[in-house]
Enzyme design. Structure first.
Site, mmCIF file in Angstrom:
data_model
loop_
_atom_site.group_PDB
_atom_site.id
_atom_site.type_symbol
_atom_site.label_atom_id
_atom_site.label_comp_id
_atom_site.label_asym_id
_atom_site.label_seq_id
_atom_site.Cartn_x
_atom_site.Cartn_y
_atom_site.Cartn_z
ATOM 1 N N ARG A 18 21.801 37.714 25.343
ATOM 2 C CA ARG A 18 23.223 37.454 25.600
ATOM 3 C C ARG A 18 23.315 36.518 26.787
ATOM 4 O O ARG A 18 23.106 36.906 27.916
ATOM 5 C CB ARG A 18 23.956 38.771 25.872
ATOM 6 C CG ARG A 18 25.449 38.620 26.066
ATOM 7 C CD ARG A 18 26.120 39.986 26.124
ATOM 8 N NE ARG A 18 27.559 39.874 26.286
ATOM 9 C CZ ARG A 18 28.181 39.805 27.471
ATOM 10 N NH1 ARG A 18 27.472 39.834 28.588
ATOM 11 N NH2 ARG A 18 29.485 39.701 27.540
ATOM 12 N N SER A 27 30.955 44.378 17.555
ATOM 13 C CA SER A 27 31.598 45.218 18.563
ATOM 14 C C SER A 27 32.916 45.743 18.021
ATOM 15 O O SER A 27 33.669 45.000 17.382
ATOM 16 C CB SER A 27 31.884 44.412 19.834
ATOM 17 O OG SER A 27 30.687 43.930 20.391
ATOM 18 N N LYS A 42 31.096 43.200 32.120
ATOM 19 C CA LYS A 42 31.909 42.423 31.167
ATOM 20 C C LYS A 42 33.364 42.476 31.614
ATOM 21 O O LYS A 42 34.089 43.432 31.317
ATOM 22 C CB LYS A 42 31.745 42.995 29.745
ATOM 23 C CG LYS A 42 32.424 42.161 28.665
ATOM 24 C CD LYS A 42 31.993 42.635 27.287
ATOM 25 C CE LYS A 42 32.925 42.170 26.180
ATOM 26 N NZ LYS A 42 32.942 40.727 25.984
HETATM 27 N N1 TZP Z 1 29.946 44.639 25.774
HETATM 28 C C1 TZP Z 1 30.728 45.683 26.036
HETATM 29 S S1 TZP Z 1 30.449 46.333 27.558
HETATM 30 C C2 TZP Z 1 29.217 45.182 27.867
HETATM 31 C C3 TZP Z 1 29.094 44.345 26.779
HETATM 32 C C4 TZP Z 1 28.158 43.225 26.669
HETATM 33 C C5 TZP Z 1 28.452 45.124 29.116
HETATM 34 C C6 TZP Z 1 27.685 46.370 29.374
HETATM 35 O O1 TZP Z 1 26.976 46.222 30.583
HETATM 36 P P1 TZP Z 1 26.476 47.427 31.448
HETATM 37 O O2 TZP Z 1 25.917 46.771 32.690
HETATM 38 O O3 TZP Z 1 25.408 48.128 30.659
HETATM 39 O O4 TZP Z 1 27.653 48.304 31.751
#
Ligand code: TZP
Ligand code: MG
Length: 236
Positions: free
Chosen positions: A51, A120, A149
């Site tokens: 990503r 998602s 995010k």
């Molecule tokens: N999609 C939904 S939450 C997220 C993504 C890519 C980020 C999750 O990151 P983390 O650091 O595991 O909370």
């Protein structure tokens, strides 16, 4: 038409969703993403998603190609977030799209039936639509609020994760704010696995962080199987 076949109607790839690393170069403490992925694989992640939101397409393809080779050598599926072109260019095992990305039905058509498609979803309705569109798995997103995010929709919480997992037959992976302290609760709520960014990529010892998360997830999967909930946990 074949693009509308759901993953239960076609021969969906068998995938182990237990511990899913999602990369983020900006949170990796200056380490190369390949270094982080190598350590995470050694620690026991069962799936890797590349990503990357910044940088040139050329560099993305070079980096993704390197990661794909590492994952292939480890026997772990390699997924590319959002960038179907990059996924196709490096012959990744699949692609993951969000609700604002390429529509899942179109992504399925372009990526082909043999590849893994993740989508998602922030509600049971979105999850059911993803399943109908040909997703192999749904990312329940986000379960908890997370600084990783910034533009994430409101968190669904553990109960929302449970409702989402109950709404579909395909595996659901929990993402957003997951760490070793709450990963077990995700599996208990019906998730097949946990997808993790910062708790892995920002860890001082990525390999050890992955190993300890795997221990937590494996214990929760064992407990869920003991309760007869084998369908939504572990290798599908
Ligand atoms: N999609 C939904 S939450 C997220 C993504 C890519 C980020 C999750 O990151 P983390 O650091 O595991 O909370
Ligand atoms: Mg996206």
């Amino acid at each position: 038409m074949c693009a509308s076949l759901t993953s239960t109607e076609r021969a969906a790839p068998r995938v182990d969703y237990r511990l899913y690393l999602v990369t983020d170069a900006g949170l990796s403490r200056g380490r190369r993403t390949a270094e982080v992925v190598r350590a995470a694989l050694a620690g026991g992640v069962t799936m890797v998603q590349y990503r990357e939101k910044a940088g040139s397409t050329r560099l993305m393809i070079e980096e993704a190609r390197e990661l794909a080779a590492l994952c292939r050598a480890a026997g772990v599926p390699f997924i590319v977030n959002d960038r179907l072109d990059v996924a196709l260019a490096v012959e990744a095992d699949g692609v993951h799209v969000g609700q604002d990305d390429m529509p899942a039905s179109l992504a399925r058509r372009l990526v082909g039936m043999g590849k893994i498609l993740g989508v998602s979803a922030g509600s049971p309705e979105e999850a059911r639509q993803a399943e109908a569109d040909g997703a192999d798995y749904v990312g329940a997103s986000p379960v908890f609020a997370t600084p990783t995010k910034a533009d994430a929709p409101p968190p669904v919480g553990v109960e929302g994760l449970g409702r989402l997992a109950a709404a579909v037959r395909i595996p659901v992976v929990a993402i957003g704010g997951i760490n070793a302290g709450n990963a077990g609760a995700m599996i208990a709520a019906g998730a097949a696995g946990v997808a993790v960014v910062s708790a892995l990529v920002s860890a001082a010892d990525v390999r050890e962080a992955a190993a300890s998360l795997r221990r937590v997830v494996d214990a929760a999967v064992g407990a869920a199987r003991g309760r007869g909930e084998a369908r939504r946990v572990g290798k599908q």
